[in-house]
Design a protein around this motif. Structure first.
Motif, PDB file in Angstrom:
ATOM      1  N   ARG A   1       0.781  -1.227   0.000  1.00 24.76           N
ATOM      2  CA  ARG A   1       0.000   0.000   0.000  1.00 24.76           C
ATOM      3  C   ARG A   1       0.820   1.288   0.000  1.00 24.76           C
ATOM      4  NH1 ARG A   1      -4.002  -1.856  -2.195  1.00 24.76           N
ATOM      5  NH2 ARG A   1      -5.955  -2.280  -1.103  1.00 24.76           N
TER       6      ARG A   1
ATOM      7  N   ILE B   1      -6.225   2.391   5.012  1.00 25.24           N
ATOM      8  CA  ILE B   1      -5.239   1.762   4.150  1.00 25.24           C
ATOM      9  C   ILE B   1      -5.831   0.730   3.207  1.00 25.24           C
ATOM     10  CG2 ILE B   1      -4.505  -0.218   5.569  1.00 25.24           C
ATOM     11  CD1 ILE B   1      -2.193   2.448   4.007  1.00 25.24           C
ATOM     12  N   HIS B   2      -6.975   0.135   3.577  1.00 24.35           N
ATOM     13  CA  HIS B   2      -7.562  -0.906   2.724  1.00 24.35           C
ATOM     14  C   HIS B   2      -8.134  -0.300   1.439  1.00 24.35           C
ATOM     15  CE1 HIS B   2      -9.370  -4.716   1.670  1.00 24.35           C
ATOM     16  NE2 HIS B   2     -10.549  -4.112   1.518  1.00 24.35           N
TER      17      HIS B   2
ATOM     18  N   LEU C   1      -7.616   2.963   0.587  1.00 22.63           N
ATOM     19  CA  LEU C   1      -6.796   4.125   0.219  1.00 22.63           C
ATOM     20  C   LEU C   1      -7.606   5.419   0.242  1.00 22.63           C
ATOM     21  CD1 LEU C   1      -4.600   2.657  -2.656  1.00 22.63           C
ATOM     22  CD2 LEU C   1      -3.927   3.139  -0.302  1.00 22.63           C
TER      23      LEU C   1
END
Length: 428
Positions: free
Chosen positions: A275, A403-404, A406
């Motif tokens: 990521r 974060i998953h 974005l």
């Protein structure tokens, strides 16, 4: 066994008494200086306890100018640096073992010291004479040994080079105090105390010290003592440098171009790998990074990471001396060495947050990224060079990203100091 004053000293005349009082006064002057230096060592070593307490401001008003003066020169700057992970969860078994050993040494040394102190004062108040039972039957100065172990543990718990170097000084001072006490005991109880010395060791059991003496080339006891103390000092400082080198080599890092990211939690390294590159492509992130020359270091952490104030001033709630949980944090620091780094975040990862575009996101997947500018005296071919002792790091901005998916929750500039102002703080 009770040691008694020889008969010849039972009824001293007035002149002898005055001479003895003057001798005691003169002997106590260096002894008071030595003990003052040792107290100063523990004050410096317990900096971590003070910096998370409401007394932090008063402490650093006096101590920080000293740290900053050391940091002015490359010859002394290393004394303010750290040599073991303190903010980052130790990334491998060796470093975790060292960290646990620090807590064990600190607690065992403190317990040993207090047990021996109770024994000494119990004998004193009950008029049983000099304490010669328990640890005193094998070791003449177990209280000093306990404080040495506590100090060694403290050097691991708060791994500033200055603490490790001063530990070696403290050991030397304890040796000088022990020698002084033994000289006075021999003057008072010549035969009995010499017999006690023959069957006990100074700081270790007699057979252990005898084995050490056989390994050393000098027969003169003073030369042997100097050699042992020098070896301890060299081992303390060089061992700290070796641990620092090993720590930096094992840090969980991600690197691309001029940007290097450090995962506070080692398990986040996989998240970084997948990521971090897309995060750097976000327009808001690129805009904040755009005008910054040189290398950039990013700390990748949970949004509620409790020690982020040591990296940058991300908000008053992360200045731990304002949290009023001093004793709870001290307990975690000693008895649960990784909970404040890992498990302590579990209760903070529930709930939801709102992204910059109005998206509702799960807080459990939010990661806070603190971006720092790195200034070095030369090029940085290796990402590990970002953590060099003579390398300067300045906070730039902080970004919160779900974060998953974005989703950028927040991004804002940071002041150039940490939550403790200009105090030299850990960097890993």
């Amino acid at each position: 066994m009770k040691l008694r004053k020889p008969n010849g000293l039972q009824t001293p005349d007035k002149k002898w008494l005055l001479d003895e009082e003057e001798e005691v006064r003169l002997m106590n002057q260096p002894k008071a200086i030595f003990r003052g230096v040792i107290v100063l060592y523990f004050v410096i070593g317990l900096e971590i306890l003070i910096m998370i307490s409401p007394a932090a401001g008063f402490f650093y008003a006096a101590f920080n100018p000293f740290l900053l003066s050391l940091a002015q020169s490359s010859a002394t700057r290393w004394l303010t640096a750290f040599f073991l992970p303190h903010m980052v969860s130790p990334p491998d078994l060796l470093l975790k073992t060292v960290r646990v050993a620090g807590s064990v040494l600190f607690v065992v040394g403190a317990i040993g010291f207090f047990i021996c102190a109770v024994q000494v004062y119990y004998n004193k108040f009950t008029r049983r004479g000099v304490a010669l039972g328990g640890l005193y039957s094998r070791i003449r100065h177990p209280q000093y040994l306990g404080l040495m172990l506590t100090g060694l543990g403290l050097s691991i718990l708060w791994p500033r080079f200055l603490v490790a170097a001063l530990w070696a000084v403290m050991v030397a001072l304890y040796y000088l105090l022990a020698r002084d006490e033994e000289r006075r005991m021999l003057r008072q109880f010549e035969g009995e105390y010499r017999e006690y010395m023959n069957r006990s060791g100074m700081f270790l059991p007699n057979e252990v010290e005898a084995a050490i003496r056989r390994l050393l080339p000098f027969r003169n006891s003073s030369l042997r003592a100097v050699l042992v103390l020098l070896l301890l000092a060299v081992c303390a400082v060089s061992g700290a440098f070796a641990l620092r080198r090993y720590t930096v080599s094992t840090l969980p890092l991600w690197s691309q171009g001029r940007v290097t990211a450090l995962a506070i939690l080692p398990n986040d390294l996989t998240m970084l790998d997948h990521r971090m590159a897309p995060v750097l492509e976000m327009p808001e992130i690129k805009e904040h990074m755009g005008g910054t020359p040189g290398a950039i270091l990013v700390y990748f952490m949970p949004k509620e990471y409790v020690m982020q104030g040591m990296i940058a001033d991300t908000g008053g709630e992360w200045q731990l001396y304002k949290r009023h949980h001093t004793f709870a944090m001290i307990g975690d620091w000693i008895f649960h060495p990784f909970r404040h780094l890992e498990d302590g975040h579990a209760a903070m990862r529930h709930g939801t947050g709102e992204g910059m575009e109005g998206h509702t996101v799960g807080a459990g997947m939010v990661r806070r990224m603190v971006f720092l500018r790195v200034e070095a005296q030369s090029d940085l071919p290796d990402p590990a060079d970002l953590f060099g002792i003579n390398t300067r790091r300045s906070p730039l901005f902080v970004a919160d990203v779900e974060i998953h998916n974005l989703v950028l929750q927040d991004v804002r500039d940071l002041p150039p100091e940490t939550g403790w102002g200009r105090v030299p703080t850990p960097i890993f």
